[in-house]
Design an enzyme around this catalytic site. Structure first.
Site, PDB file in Angstrom:
ATOM      1  N   ARG A 126       0.815  -1.239   0.000  1.00  0.00           N
ATOM      2  CA  ARG A 126       0.000   0.000   0.000  1.00  0.00           C
ATOM      3  C   ARG A 126       0.839   1.276   0.000  1.00  0.00           C
ATOM      4  NH1 ARG A 126      -3.450  -2.793   3.743  1.00  0.00           N
ATOM      5  NH2 ARG A 126      -5.159  -3.740   2.581  1.00  0.00           N
ATOM      6  N   LYS A 148       2.562  11.527 -11.224  1.00  0.00           N
ATOM      7  CA  LYS A 148       1.694  10.669 -12.051  1.00  0.00           C
ATOM      8  C   LYS A 148       2.451   9.378 -12.300  1.00  0.00           C
ATOM      9  CE  LYS A 148      -1.258  13.857 -14.634  1.00  0.00           C
ATOM     10  NZ  LYS A 148      -1.573  14.423 -15.968  1.00  0.00           N
ATOM     11  N   GLU A 190       9.238  18.857 -25.151  1.00  0.00           N
ATOM     12  CA  GLU A 190       8.565  19.208 -23.882  1.00  0.00           C
ATOM     13  C   GLU A 190       9.136  20.527 -23.339  1.00  0.00           C
ATOM     14  OE1 GLU A 190       5.957  17.692 -22.677  1.00  0.00           O
ATOM     15  OE2 GLU A 190       6.039  15.558 -23.175  1.00  0.00           O
ATOM     16  N   LYS A 232       6.995  23.170 -13.770  1.00  0.00           N
ATOM     17  CA  LYS A 232       6.144  22.013 -13.466  1.00  0.00           C
ATOM     18  C   LYS A 232       5.804  21.988 -11.973  1.00  0.00           C
ATOM     19  CE  LYS A 232       4.718  17.449 -14.303  1.00  0.00           C
ATOM     20  NZ  LYS A 232       4.774  16.201 -15.011  1.00  0.00           N
ATOM     21  N   GLU A 242      -5.000  17.504 -11.117  1.00  0.00           N
ATOM     22  CA  GLU A 242      -5.497  17.917 -12.433  1.00  0.00           C
ATOM     23  C   GLU A 242      -6.998  18.194 -12.455  1.00  0.00           C
ATOM     24  OE1 GLU A 242      -3.406  16.088 -15.758  1.00  0.00           O
ATOM     25  OE2 GLU A 242      -5.126  16.447 -17.023  1.00  0.00           O
ATOM     26  N   ARG A 246      -3.533  22.002 -14.239  1.00  0.00           N
ATOM     27  CA  ARG A 246      -2.502  21.030 -14.655  1.00  0.00           C
ATOM     28  C   ARG A 246      -2.700  20.554 -16.101  1.00  0.00           C
ATOM     29  NH1 ARG A 246       0.260  16.190 -11.028  1.00  0.00           N
ATOM     30  NH2 ARG A 246       1.577  15.395 -12.707  1.00  0.00           N
ATOM     31  N   HIS A 253      -0.666  17.547 -26.803  1.00  0.00           N
ATOM     32  CA  HIS A 253      -0.765  16.113 -26.509  1.00  0.00           C
ATOM     33  C   HIS A 253      -2.050  15.475 -27.041  1.00  0.00           C
ATOM     34  CE1 HIS A 253       2.636  17.074 -24.027  1.00  0.00           C
ATOM     35  NE2 HIS A 253       2.726  15.858 -23.519  1.00  0.00           N
ATOM     36  N   HIS A 257      -0.739  12.478 -28.927  1.00  0.00           N
ATOM     37  CA  HIS A 257      -0.988  11.105 -28.467  1.00  0.00           C
ATOM     38  C   HIS A 257      -1.701  10.303 -29.547  1.00  0.00           C
ATOM     39  CE1 HIS A 257      -0.699  11.787 -23.823  1.00  0.00           C
ATOM     40  NE2 HIS A 257       0.425  11.332 -24.317  1.00  0.00           N
ATOM     41  N   HIS A 270       7.510  10.054 -28.332  1.00  0.00           N
ATOM     42  CA  HIS A 270       6.487  10.925 -27.742  1.00  0.00           C
ATOM     43  C   HIS A 270       6.722  12.400 -28.100  1.00  0.00           C
ATOM     44  CE1 HIS A 270       3.601  12.453 -24.884  1.00  0.00           C
ATOM     45  NE2 HIS A 270       4.544  13.144 -24.278  1.00  0.00           N
TER      46      HIS A 270
HETATM   47  P1  NAD Z   1      11.898   5.796 -22.020  1.00  0.00           P
HETATM   48  O1  NAD Z   1      11.940   5.558 -20.574  1.00  0.00           O
HETATM   49  O2  NAD Z   1      11.471   4.679 -22.896  1.00  0.00           O
HETATM   50  O3  NAD Z   1      13.350   6.289 -22.467  1.00  0.00           O
HETATM   51  C1  NAD Z   1      13.627   6.482 -23.853  1.00  0.00           C
HETATM   52  C2  NAD Z   1      14.809   5.588 -24.287  1.00  0.00           C
HETATM   53  O4  NAD Z   1      16.018   6.113 -23.775  1.00  0.00           O
HETATM   54  C3  NAD Z   1      14.717   4.144 -23.778  1.00  0.00           C
HETATM   55  O5  NAD Z   1      15.244   3.289 -24.749  1.00  0.00           O
HETATM   56  C4  NAD Z   1      15.657   4.174 -22.557  1.00  0.00           C
HETATM   57  O6  NAD Z   1      16.177   2.907 -22.252  1.00  0.00           O
HETATM   58  C5  NAD Z   1      16.718   5.117 -23.027  1.00  0.00           C
HETATM   59  N1  NAD Z   1      17.455   5.845 -22.007  1.00  0.00           N
HETATM   60  C6  NAD Z   1      16.955   6.555 -20.957  1.00  0.00           C
HETATM   61  N2  NAD Z   1      17.951   7.202 -20.338  1.00  0.00           N
HETATM   62  C7  NAD Z   1      19.107   6.889 -20.974  1.00  0.00           C
HETATM   63  C8  NAD Z   1      20.463   7.273 -20.812  1.00  0.00           C
HETATM   64  N3  NAD Z   1      20.844   8.168 -19.897  1.00  0.00           N
HETATM   65  N4  NAD Z   1      21.374   6.722 -21.639  1.00  0.00           N
HETATM   66  C9  NAD Z   1      20.997   5.856 -22.635  1.00  0.00           C
HETATM   67  N5  NAD Z   1      19.735   5.494 -22.854  1.00  0.00           N
HETATM   68  C10 NAD Z   1      18.792   6.003 -22.034  1.00  0.00           C
HETATM   69  O7  NAD Z   1      10.956   7.028 -22.408  1.00  0.00           O
HETATM   70  P2  NAD Z   1      10.998   8.587 -22.067  1.00  0.00           P
HETATM   71  O8  NAD Z   1      10.997   9.291 -23.359  1.00  0.00           O
HETATM   72  O9  NAD Z   1      12.016   8.925 -21.059  1.00  0.00           O
HETATM   73  O10 NAD Z   1       9.558   8.763 -21.381  1.00  0.00           O
HETATM   74  C11 NAD Z   1       8.366   8.447 -22.070  1.00  0.00           C
HETATM   75  C12 NAD Z   1       7.379   7.890 -21.082  1.00  0.00           C
HETATM   76  O11 NAD Z   1       7.123   8.864 -20.083  1.00  0.00           O
HETATM   77  C13 NAD Z   1       6.042   7.524 -21.678  1.00  0.00           C
HETATM   78  O12 NAD Z   1       5.634   6.277 -21.185  1.00  0.00           O
HETATM   79  C14 NAD Z   1       5.106   8.613 -21.185  1.00  0.00           C
HETATM   80  O13 NAD Z   1       3.774   8.180 -21.051  1.00  0.00           O
HETATM   81  C15 NAD Z   1       5.718   8.930 -19.853  1.00  0.00           C
HETATM   82  N6  NAD Z   1       5.414  10.277 -19.348  1.00  0.00           N
HETATM   83  C16 NAD Z   1       4.950  10.379 -18.088  1.00  0.00           C
HETATM   84  C17 NAD Z   1       4.693  11.622 -17.541  1.00  0.00           C
HETATM   85  C18 NAD Z   1       4.252  11.735 -16.118  1.00  0.00           C
HETATM   86  O14 NAD Z   1       3.885  12.829 -15.687  1.00  0.00           O
HETATM   87  N7  NAD Z   1       4.320  10.671 -15.347  1.00  0.00           N
HETATM   88  C19 NAD Z   1       4.917  12.783 -18.300  1.00  0.00           C
HETATM   89  C20 NAD Z   1       5.395  12.647 -19.594  1.00  0.00           C
HETATM   90  C21 NAD Z   1       5.645  11.384 -20.121  1.00  0.00           C
HETATM   91  N1  GLY Z   2       2.853  15.353 -18.040  1.00  0.00           N
HETATM   92  C1  GLY Z   2       1.597  15.872 -17.659  1.00  0.00           C
HETATM   93  C2  GLY Z   2       1.412  15.975 -16.193  1.00  0.00           C
HETATM   94  O1  GLY Z   2       2.276  15.647 -15.414  1.00  0.00           O
HETATM   95  O2  GLY Z   2       0.365  16.369 -15.769  1.00  0.00           O
END
Ligand code: NAD
Ligand code: GLY
Length: 366
Positions: A126, A148, A190, A232, A242, A246, A253, A257, A270
């Site tokens: 939990r 998130k 972003e 942020k 949100e 937010r 997006h 998306h 993305h």
């Molecule tokens: P990811 O985690 O897949 O990373 C992108 C690629 O880079 C992967 O292949 C990873 O292994 C590689 N990588 C990461 N750091 C590295 C480093 N230092 N050296 C070498 N390779 C590295 O994706 P991302 O673009 O970081 O994030 C996208 C994800 O984030 C999506 O799932 C999206 O939905 C999510 N997201 C979440 C929020 C939130 O608020 N929680 C906001 C925006 C996006």
């Molecule tokens: N990436 C959108 C949010 O955190 O609300």
């Protein structure tokens, strides 16, 4: 390895407030902070199969003086593994090795292990404390901050999840040195977004030298990541769950998306989906009568300088995008709502976007 001075951004959420530390080689400092705050014997590291081999040895070395034993859990890299099967595997591995309510989870990597690891931490026993250690630019400026957490389902992205704030975000900028250039540029989408939605000065700073970021200049990254985290943090502090403000973080997006989904997450990163999304949504704002001056050409110029796409994919029908936008989390009762700019640095959430306006904007941007 020595701990260096860092920049601190505070996320102000009452008793769930936390710091974002931004600097170079912050791993030893992270170990010290865990000792001070949680006194753990063990910590769980959730990472992916690209980041683990690069950074587990560094983390191990930095944690050795602290006496904290690290147990590593590598999920396969990639969005297609951000799902409940991976979560189940992580639960099994972690519970079979043993953990208690004070065992911290360190989610190290991009947004995929960050969102997945955060969700595991939110639900294990939990809720156990967790630390975000973002290593992609996108994770540093966006996904690691704000709580998130979640995973994808066959019905859509991020449909299972929880709001669950980390106890600390530790950003070692030097990890960007191993991030593939295309991923750096996707993260810049972003960064540019923050300029349009909140901070015209940031946008102008990017215009005066985005190439430094594309080329990987460390000092520029520290300054820009800090500014994005400040924005942020301010937005999340005002609207954690949100209920209004937010949503502005979703500029670009709604269309973005849908482009990712229409191309089955295999063609666009993305950030690449949302750069096209921001251009199309800006065109929609103009079609709705907003006078945005030279915002759109400036936006497109910045994206192009960061190797980001600005035109919709020719092989995707706008009708398909329109259909997909109905599962966007901002859509209410079939009403497509979009975050649209009113001027550089300001956006608002606009209901009632019609199919006709969307398809015209899509065509105009092609
Ligand atoms: P990811 O985690 O897949 O990373 C992108 C690629 O880079 C992967 O292949 C990873 O292994 C590689 N990588 C990461 N750091 C590295 C480093 N230092 N050296 C070498 N390779 C590295 O994706 P991302 O673009 O970081 O994030 C996208 C994800 O984030 C999506 O799932 C999206 O939905 C999510 N997201 C979440 C929020 C939130 O608020 N929680 C906001 C925006 C996006
Ligand atoms: N990436 C959108 C949010 O955190 O609300």
């Amino acid at each position: 390895m020595t701990a260096n001075l860092s920049e601190i951004v505070r996320v102000d959420l009452g008793d769930r407030s936390y710091d974002i530390e931004i600097g170079v080689a912050l791993w030893p400092r992270l170990a010290e902070s865990l000792v001070e705050n949680f006194h753990p014997k063990r910590a769980i590291v959730i990472t992916d199969s690209n980041v683990g081999p690069l950074y587990e040895p560094k983390l191990e070395e930095a944690f050795r003086p602290s006496g904290i034993e690290l147990s590593y859990h590598q999920m396969s890299a990639g969005e297609e593994h951000k799902n409940l099967d991976t979560v189940q595997t992580l639960y099994d591995e972690i519970l079979s090795r043993g953990c208690d309510r004070k065992t911290p989870v360190i989610a190290m990597g991009g947004g995929v292990p960050g969102d997945t690891g955060g969700f595991v931490a939110a639900t294990l026993l939990r809720g156990v404390p967790y630390i975000q250690v973002p290593t992609s630019l996108l994770a540093m400026v966006d996904s690691s901050v704000g709580g998130k957490t979640g995973v994808d389902t066959p019905h859509g992205k991020n449909l299972i999840g929880a709001f669950y704030q980390p106890a600390l975000v530790s950003v070692s900028i030097d990890t960007l040195e191993t991030l593939p250039k295309r991923e750096v540029c996707a993260g810049l989408a972003e960064v540019i977004k923050y300029g349009v939605i909140w901070d015209a000065k940031l946008f102008e700073e990017l215009e005066s030298g985005i190439e430094k970021l594309v080329e990987g200049d460390r000092d520029s990254f520290i300054r820009i990541v800090k500014r994005c985290c400040e924005i942020k943090a301010e937005v999340v502090s005002k609207d954690e769950f949100e209920s209004g403000l937010r949503a502005i973080l979703n500029y670009g997006h709604t269309v973005g998306h849908a482009i990712e989904a229409a191309t089955e997450y295999g063609e666009y990163l993305h950030g690449e989906g949302i750069s096209v999304g921001m251009v199309v949504e800006t065109e929609i704002a103009e079609l709705l009568g907003r006078d945005l001056g030279d915002l759109k050409p400036r936006l497109k110029d910045l994206f192009q300088r960061a190797n980001l796409p600005v035109t919709p994919p020719e092989h995707v029908e706008p009708a398909r995008i329109w259909e997909l936008m109905h599962s966007d989390k901002k859509t209410l009762g079939g009403d497509i709502r979009m975050v649209l700019p009113s001027e550089l640095g300001n956006v608002d959430l606009v209901p009632g976007i019609t199919r006709k306006v969307f398809e015209k904007a899509w065509g105009n941007c092609g």
